[in-house]
Enzyme design. Structure first.
Site, PDB file in Angstrom:
ATOM      1  N   ASP A   1       0.814  -1.221   0.000  1.00  0.00           N
ATOM      2  CA  ASP A   1       0.000   0.000   0.000  1.00  0.00           C
ATOM      3  C   ASP A   1       0.847   1.272   0.000  1.00  0.00           C
ATOM      4  O   ASP A   1       1.776   1.417   0.781  1.00  0.00           O
ATOM      5  CB  ASP A   1      -0.927   0.039   1.216  1.00  0.00           C
ATOM      6  CG  ASP A   1      -1.884   1.213   1.131  1.00  0.00           C
ATOM      7  OD1 ASP A   1      -2.585   1.319   0.119  1.00  0.00           O
ATOM      8  OD2 ASP A   1      -1.902   2.043   2.061  1.00  0.00           O
TER       9      ASP A   1
ATOM     10  N   ASN B   1      -4.237  10.289  -1.310  1.00  0.00           N
ATOM     11  CA  ASN B   1      -3.919   9.485  -2.481  1.00  0.00           C
ATOM     12  C   ASN B   1      -4.632   8.138  -2.402  1.00  0.00           C
ATOM     13  O   ASN B   1      -4.418   7.421  -1.437  1.00  0.00           O
ATOM     14  CB  ASN B   1      -2.403   9.252  -2.570  1.00  0.00           C
ATOM     15  CG  ASN B   1      -2.010   8.615  -3.878  1.00  0.00           C
ATOM     16  OD1 ASN B   1      -2.744   8.702  -4.865  1.00  0.00           O
ATOM     17  ND2 ASN B   1      -0.868   7.957  -3.891  1.00  0.00           N
TER      18      ASN B   1
ATOM     19  N   ASP C   1      -8.949   3.863   5.456  1.00  0.00           N
ATOM     20  CA  ASP C   1      -7.637   4.389   5.049  1.00  0.00           C
ATOM     21  C   ASP C   1      -7.195   5.484   6.026  1.00  0.00           C
ATOM     22  O   ASP C   1      -6.620   6.505   5.624  1.00  0.00           O
ATOM     23  CB  ASP C   1      -7.624   4.893   3.607  1.00  0.00           C
ATOM     24  CG  ASP C   1      -6.192   5.019   3.061  1.00  0.00           C
ATOM     25  OD1 ASP C   1      -5.226   4.693   3.790  1.00  0.00           O
ATOM     26  OD2 ASP C   1      -6.043   5.440   1.895  1.00  0.00           O
TER      27      ASP C   1
END
Lengths: 312, 428
Positions: free
Chosen positions: B152, B278, B305
Site C-alpha cells: 500500500d 492518495n 484508510d
C-alpha cells in the site's frame, strides 16, 4: 475605493472593478517613472521585503525600483529551493519577516499556493510575484495595462496566447484577468502543454496557432522552457518552432495592428523570430516600464489600505 | 463476566437478524440473542432506540507504529478506532521498519495485546521493504499473524512480479490487496487532474493512473484465477471495470473510503492540505459512481484508510504536504449520513460492508453476532447528530477535512471481546 483583500494573490480573486482601479492607479504612476524626478513620498515610512525562492532578474528589480521610486525602505531575501526543503518552514520565515515590522512581503515561490499559505500567517500584505504554475498576477496586470493603453479598452479584444500554457502562471493569470475584463482568450500550444479543462473557464483552445491568430488584437508568446523536451512534452526546438513559433507569415493572420507581447526573457528563434520581437508593433520593451508602474500602484494601494483600516 | 445488552435493534449480516432483541455475552463470547433474556448476575447496557451491530472491521488503516509514533501509535490509533466503533483493524505495512518479516508482525501483535483498545491485525508487505523488487517472506508473515499482503502506497509496478506475488500468496490463502496507481502517469501530480487543478495551478493526477492499474489487476486475476482485492477505489471507470469483471466471474473484491463518497476535488480549494490524499478526491461524477457501486454491491467494503499525519506535515505548501487523512472517528457517521439516511443502503448493507465483508477478506472470525463468535459489538445511535471537531479526536493526528461538518450517527458503545471500551460515547 479600497482593495478587498490585504493581499494580492491572483487575478482570479480580483473583481473587474478592482482590476480597473489598479490599472487606473498605474497610469498615474507611469507619469512618475517617465518624469525627470522619479521620487514620490507615497511609501515613506513603509517597508517592503522581497522574498524570492526562485531566480528572477526583471520582476525583482521591478519591485525594488517601484519601492525606491516611492521612498519605501526595502530589503531582499533570496533563498534557494533546496534550502526550503531542508530548512525553515515558509510560515516561520514569514513570521520572522513580519515581526520586523514589514508592511509588504513580495514572494516568488516554486510551489503553487505558497503565497496563500504565507498570507494566512502574516499581518503584512503579501504580493504574489509568481507561484509555481498558479499565478503571476503583477505580470498579467502589466500585460492588461499595456493592452488597455494601446487598444483603449480590454472589452472585446481577441488575445491569443501561444506556447507552453500548462506550466505558465503568466498564461493563467492573463486568462483569468482577460476573461473578467470581457476579452476573448484564444490559447494554442502543443496538446501536451495545454491545461486540462481550461475551456470550462471560458477560454478557447486551439490545436494550431493559425486558428488562434486569426483576427487577434493581441498575441502573447510564452517562454518555452527547453528542459520540457526531456520530459517528452515536445520533441525538439526545431519542430516546436515549425508548428508553434511566431514568424511574420503567421502574424499576417492577426489584425493589421496586432500588438505583440512576451513576458521575457525571449528565446529568439524559438517562441518568435527576431523580426517579430523587434517589430514596431512589439510592446515587449514597453511592458517592462509598465511593470514598474503597475507594481508601484499595487504597493501604494495595499499600504494605503492598511492606513485606512487603522484610522477608521 | 456476563454482559446483557437490552432491547437494541440488532443487525447481523451473516445470520440476517434484523430486529429488537436482547443479547447476552459471557467470557468474551456471544451466548444468545432472543426476545427476552433474564438479567440475573449481568452487567446491563440499555440499548433501547439504538442499533446493536457486530463490531466494525477496518480492512485498511495506518497505525504508524513502529517508526512514526509522532503521528500515531498503537495505543492512540486503537483508541481512535474504538471511539469510531471499530473493534478489529488491519494496519498497512508502510511502517519503519516495514512489516515485511515476522519480527515486525510480532512486535505489533505484542504491543497491541498490551496497549491496544481493539483487535489489531497486521498486513504484511508484498515485497521486501515495499521496494517492488523481491518477494517478502509471505509464508512466514502469514504464520506470524499477518492477515493480508499489500505494498500500500507503493504500487507494484512490475506486472510479472505482481503475477508471481499473487501465485505465491495463493499457496497460503492470504489476500493480496493492490494499491492501484501507475506512478508514471501520476508524474508530479498532487490532486485530481481537471478543472480544479487547472484553476489552482497544481499538477493533476489523472483518473487513468488508477484505472489502468485496476485493469491490469483484473486481467491478472482473471488469467491466474486467483483473487485480488482493490484498495480505495476512487473513480467512475474503476467501478465500471470492476463491475464488468465481477459479471465475468473474476474473483475480485474492492473497497472504497468515506471521503470518496463524501467529498470532491473542490475540497482542496484554498490549498487545504487536509484534503490532500492518495488517490485524490475526484469529481462529483466519480462520487456518484462510487455511491452507485456501493448500492449495487460492486464495492464490497467501506474501509477508512485512516492515515494520520502530524500538523507540521500538513501546514506546508500543498505540493509538499503529506497525503492522507484520519478516518476512524468519522467513517461510520459519514456512512450513516451519506448512505443510510438518504436511503441508498440499508443498515444491513452497512453492516455487511463495514464488518462482515472486511472480516471475510482478512479471513478472521469476526463480523458477526452469531452465538459462539467473539463479543465484538458496536452500539450506534443513528439519530444523534454532532459537529466534527478534529481537535477532539482520540487520534494523535487531527488531519481531517471534515471539521465543522454536521453528521448523524454517534457511537454509543464499543465492546471488544466482551469488554466495554466505549460506554455512553465515553472511552473507558
Amino acid at each position: 475605493m479600497i482593495l478587498k483583500s490585504k493581499d494580492l494573490l491572483g487575478l482570479k480573486d480580483l473583481t473587474a472593478e478592482e482590476i480597473e482601479y489598479i490599472l487606473d492607479t498605474a497610469r498615474t504612476m507611469k507619469y512618475v517613472i517617465t518624469s525627470n524626478n522619479k521620487r514620490t513620498p507615497h511609501l515613506q515610512g513603509k517597508s517592503i521585503v522581497t522574498l524570492f525562492y526562485e531566480n528572477s532578474t526583471r520582476t525583482r528589480l521591478s519591485f525594488e525600483l517601484a519601492s525606491k521610486y516611492m521612498s519605501a525602505s526595502s530589503a531582499n531575501i533570496a533563498s534557494s529551493v533546496s534550502s526550503v526543503a531542508k530548512g525553515e518552514t515558509l510560515i516561520d520565515t514569514g513570521k520572522t519577516i513580519d515581526m520586523m515590522g514589514t508592511d509588504v512581503i513580495v514572494i516568488r515561490h516554486p510551489q503553487s499556493g505558497a503565497p496563500h499559505l504565507l498570507a494566512k500567517h502574516v499581518k503584512a500584505s503579501v504580493i504574489n510575484a509568481g507561484d509555481g504554475m498558479n499565478e503571476h498576477p503583477t505580470q498579467a496586470l502589466l500585460d492588461l495595462f499595456t493592452m488597455r493603453e494601446k487598444k483603449g479598452t480590454l472589452k472585446g479584444l481577441k488575445v491569443a496566447i501561444l506556447g507552453d500554457i500548462y506550466h505558465s502562471r503568466v498564461a493563467r493569470s492573463n486568462t483569468w484577468g482577460l476573461l473578467k475584463m470581457g476579452a476573448e482568450v484564444a490559447l494554442a500550444g502543443p496538446a501536451t502543454l495545454l491545461p486540462p479543462k481550461i475551456e470550462m473557464a471560458g477560454a478557447k483552445i486551439y490545436s494550431t496557432v493559425h486558428e488562434a491568430l486569426i483576427d487577434a488584437d493581441v498575441v502573447i508568446s510564452l517562454r518555452m522552457q527547453l528542459e520540457r523536451q526531456k520530459k517528452a512534452l515536445f520533441p525538439s526546438v526545431r519542430e516546436y518552432f515549425r508548428f508553434f513559433g511566431l514568424d511574420e507569415n503567421r502574424l499576417r493572420l492577426a489584425k493589421k495592428d496586432v500588438l505583440i507581447m512576451h513576458p521575457g526573457p525571449v528565446n529568439r528563434g524559438v517562441e518568435l523570430t527576431s523580426s517579430v520581437a523587434d517589430n514596431e508593433q512589439s510592446a515587449i520593451n514597453e511592458q517592462v516600464t509598465n511593470g514598474v508602474a503597475v507594481r508601484m500602484a499595487l504597493l501604494y494601494l495595499l499600504t494605503r489600505r492598511g492606513a485606512h483600516e487603522t484610522t477608521d | 463476566m456476563r454482559l446483557l445488552i437490552r432491547k437494541g435493534h440488532i443487525i447481523d449480516a451473516k445470520t440476517g437478524i434484523d430486529g429488537v432483541y436482547d443479547l447476552l455475552a459471557e467470557d468474551g463470547r456471544i451466548v444468545s440473542i432472543s426476545e427476552r433474556i433474564d438479567s440475573a448476575n449481568c452487567e446491563i447496557i440499555d440499548a433501547e432506540g439504538k442499533f446493536v451491530l457486530p463490531g466494525l472491521v477496518d480492512a485498511h488503516c495506518h497505525l504508524r507504529d513502529p517508526g512514526f509514533e509522532y503521528k500515531e501509535d498503537i495505543e492512540s490509533g486503537t483508541r481512535s478506532a474504538a471511539k469510531g466503533g471499530f473493534t478489529s483493524i488491519a494496519c498497512m505495512p508502510n511502517t519503519n521498519p516495514v512489516i515485511d518479516n515476522e519480527s515486525v508482525v510480532k512486535y505489533i501483535l505484542n504491543k497491541a495485546k498490551k496497549e491496544g483498545y481493539v483487535n489489531v491485525y497486521p498486513i504484511g508487505a508484498i515485497t521486501k521493504g515495499q521496494n517492488g523488487e523481491e518477494l517478502a517472506e509471505i509464508g512466514e508473515l502469514k504464520f506470524a499473524g499477518a492477515v493480508a499482503i499489500s505494498d500500500d502506497g507503493m504500487p507494484v509496478k512490475n506486472s510479472s512480479l505482481m503475477k508471481k506475488a499473487m501465485q505465491y500468496a495463493s499457496m497460503f490463502d492470504i489476500a493480496v490487496i493492490s494499491h492501484c496507481e501507475d506512478i508514471d502517469l501520476v508524474e508530479e501530480g498532487v490532486m485530481n487532474e481537471g478543472y480544479t487543478s487547472t484553476i489552482m495551478g497544481l499538477k493533476g493526477i489523472p483518473a487513468a493512473a488508477e484505472e489502468t492499474m485496476v485493469a491490469r489487476e483484473l486481467i491478472l486475476s482473471e488469467y491466474l484465477d486467483i483473487p485480488i482485492h482493490i484498495a480505495h477505489v476512487s473513480t467512475a471507470l474503476s467501478v465500471e471495470l470492476i463491475r464488468n469483471a465481477k459479471k465475468r466471474g473474476v474473483k475480485v473484491t474492492c473497497e472504497t473510503c468515506p471521503h470518496y463518497f463524501s467529498l470532491t476535488e473542490e475540497a482542496c480549494a484554498g490549498y487545504d492540505t487536509n484534503a490532500k490524499v492518495n488517490p485524490p478526491l475526484r469529481t462529483a461524477r466519480d462520487v456518484d459512481a462510487i455511491i452507485e457501486g456501493i448500492a449495487d454491491d460492486t464495492i464490497d467494503i467501506i474501509a477508512t484508510d485512516h492515515a494520520p499525519h502530524h500538523i507540521d506535515e500538513k501546514r506546508v505548501e500543498f505540493n509538499l504536504a503529506a497525503n492522507g487523512m484520519v478516518g476512524f472517528e468519522t467513517a461510520l457517521p459519514l456512512a450513516v449520513t451519506k448512505l443510510v439516511k438518504p436511503g441508498i443502503i440499508t443498515m444491513m448493507k452497512l453492516v455487511e460492508k463495514m464488518s462482515l465483508n472486511p472480516a471475510k477478506l482478512l479471513g478472521i472470525s469476526k463480523g458477526t453476532l452469531e452465538p459462539g463468535s467473539s463479543a465484538d459489538i458496536t452500539i450506534l445511535d443513528i439519530d444523534a447528530g454532532f459537529t466534527v471537531v478534529p481537535e477532539r479526536f482520540e487520534s494523535k493526528s487531527k488531519n481531517s477535512p471534515f471539521g465543522g461538518m454536521d453528521l448523524y450517527g454517534v457511537v454509543w458503545g464499543t465492546i471488544v471481546n466482551g469488554k466495554p471500551v466505549v460506554s455512553e460515547t465515553i472511552i473507558l
